[in-house]
Design an enzyme around this catalytic site. Structure first.
Site, PDB file in Angstrom:
ATOM      1  N   VAL A   1       0.041  -2.304  10.683  1.00  0.00           N
ATOM      2  CA  VAL A   1       0.627  -1.896  11.967  1.00  0.00           C
ATOM      3  C   VAL A   1       0.110  -2.770  13.112  1.00  0.00           C
ATOM      4  O   VAL A   1       0.813  -3.004  14.090  1.00  0.00           O
ATOM      5  CB  VAL A   1       0.384  -0.395  12.266  1.00  0.00           C
ATOM      6  CG1 VAL A   1       1.195   0.471  11.313  1.00  0.00           C
ATOM      7  CG2 VAL A   1      -1.078  -0.027  12.196  1.00  0.00           C
TER       8      VAL A   1
ATOM      9  N   GLU B   1       0.862  -1.200   0.000  1.00  0.00           N
ATOM     10  CA  GLU B   1       0.000   0.000   0.000  1.00  0.00           C
ATOM     11  C   GLU B   1       0.896   1.248   0.000  1.00  0.00           C
ATOM     12  O   GLU B   1       1.935   1.267   0.690  1.00  0.00           O
ATOM     13  CB  GLU B   1      -0.842  -0.050   1.278  1.00  0.00           C
ATOM     14  CG  GLU B   1      -1.757   1.128   1.531  1.00  0.00           C
ATOM     15  CD  GLU B   1      -2.470   0.988   2.905  1.00  0.00           C
ATOM     16  OE1 GLU B   1      -2.034   0.170   3.749  1.00  0.00           O
ATOM     17  OE2 GLU B   1      -3.469   1.708   3.110  1.00  0.00           O
TER      18      GLU B   1
ATOM     19  N   CYS C   1      -4.937  -3.422   2.572  1.00  0.00           N
ATOM     20  CA  CYS C   1      -4.661  -3.475   4.005  1.00  0.00           C
ATOM     21  C   CYS C   1      -5.897  -3.739   4.866  1.00  0.00           C
ATOM     22  O   CYS C   1      -6.422  -4.827   4.874  1.00  0.00           O
ATOM     23  CB  CYS C   1      -3.920  -2.215   4.438  1.00  0.00           C
ATOM     24  SG  CYS C   1      -2.975  -2.500   5.964  1.00  0.00           S
TER      25      CYS C   1
ATOM     26  N   LYS D   1      -9.513   1.821  -1.870  1.00  0.00           N
ATOM     27  CA  LYS D   1      -9.689   1.192  -0.548  1.00  0.00           C
ATOM     28  C   LYS D   1     -11.030   1.601   0.071  1.00  0.00           C
ATOM     29  O   LYS D   1     -11.316   2.790   0.239  1.00  0.00           O
ATOM     30  CB  LYS D   1      -8.534   1.609   0.360  1.00  0.00           C
ATOM     31  CG  LYS D   1      -8.529   0.955   1.727  1.00  0.00           C
ATOM     32  CD  LYS D   1      -7.281   1.389   2.520  1.00  0.00           C
ATOM     33  CE  LYS D   1      -7.118   0.681   3.835  1.00  0.00           C
ATOM     34  NZ  LYS D   1      -5.866   1.059   4.534  1.00  0.00           N
TER      35      LYS D   1
HETATM   36  C1  ACM Z   1      -3.854  -0.072   7.180  1.00  0.00           C
HETATM   37  O1  ACM Z   1      -4.972  -0.228   6.676  1.00  0.00           O
HETATM   38  N1  ACM Z   1      -2.890   0.512   6.512  1.00  0.00           N
HETATM   39  C2  ACM Z   1      -3.587  -0.544   8.545  1.00  0.00           C
END
Ligand code: ACM
Length: 259
Positions: free
Chosen positions: A167, A38, A140, A107
């Site tokens: 994370v 990402e 992510c 996203k």
């Molecule tokens: C994330 O969605 N970058 C934790």
């Protein structure tokens, strides 16, 4: 097909260097499809929307030009995350092949301070038919919503290309379940390193991995090193949703009971 995940450690804001770093890693590993993290070109930990605005690019921007040149030269496909400048700012993933742009995913489930800078995705979860199989994307934190992977599986995806900047510690193991419950492959490409900016200190957990429809972790990288790893996979395996002679995974859904 040969499927690769690339684990990078971008320098925040140094787009040229970050692209170069990724291309160098990819040069040394043959693959039909590479999945990059990402926001691999910009870094993740933006202080404000102004920074996102400065570092974002239209779909056919500089990053696309570099990656698609590689893709043409190597006759391969690449999925990468970038900050997309459009009517609004999106945390997007581009799918590029020798023939040019295959498609874009924005996203849907934004994480933490992303909600301050980016608009949630509005393109759904598209699935693309490629020479080696059907591939969809999620980015992510979409992993946290089983609906993301389920939607892709219901639309016929055999592989989820999953650019990430993880994370929290849960995703690498959670993807085993995502793959198992959808009988689908997933390639999660994460970054490593730390970004301490504007009082927000984030450490990225690495552990990029490729998981099979049976939930097998085919490869998993460590939590510190940049690098790349690739495996041979037969994506058609993911089209068999039969668990035994009585249970077919998707046909056995009882949708009328779910809401
Ligand atoms: C994330 O969605 N970058 C934790």
């Amino acid at each position: 097909m040969r499927l690769a995940v690339v684990q990078t450690n971008p320098i925040f804001g140094d787009v040229q260097t970050n692209i170069k770093q990724a291309l160098l890693l990819m040069e040394n590993e043959h693959a039909d499809l590479y999945v990059l993290p990402e926001l691999f070109n910009t870094g993740y930990n933006f202080i404000d929307a102004n920074e996102v605005n400065k570092l974002s690019e239209p779909v056919h921007g500089m990053t696309y030009k570099s990656i698609s040149a590689f893709s043409k030269k190597k006759l391969c496909y690449v999925v990468y995350g970038f900050a997309e400048k459009s009517d609004r700012l999106y945390n997007s993933a581009a799918f590029v092949g020798p023939e040019g742009l295959i498609g874009v995913y924005r996203k849907v489930h934004l994480y933490y301070r992303e909600t301050l800078f980016f608009a949630p995705g509005n393109l759904g979860f598209p699935v693309f038919d490629l020479p080696f199989g059907k591939v969809g994307m999620m980015v992510c934190f979409d992993w946290m919503y089983p609906e993301s992977a389920r939607t892709l599986a219901l639309k016929g995806a055999q592989l989820i290309a999953h650019p990430s900047n993880l994370v929290l510690p849960y995703c690498p193991d959670a993807m085993v379940t995502r793959c198992l419950e959808n009988r689908i492959f997933a390639a999660t490409a994460n970054r490593v390193g730390r970004e301490n900016r504007g009082g927000v200190d984030l450490t990225y957990i690495g552990k990029s991995e490729i998981v099979s429809p049976k939930g097998e972790i085919l490869v998993r990288m460590d939590d510190k090193e940049t690098g790349k790893t690739a495996v041979e996979v037969d994506l058609s395996v993911a089209s068999n949703k039969r668990i035994n002679e009585f249970n077919d995974l998707l046909a056995g859904r009882q949708a009328s009971e779910y809401f």
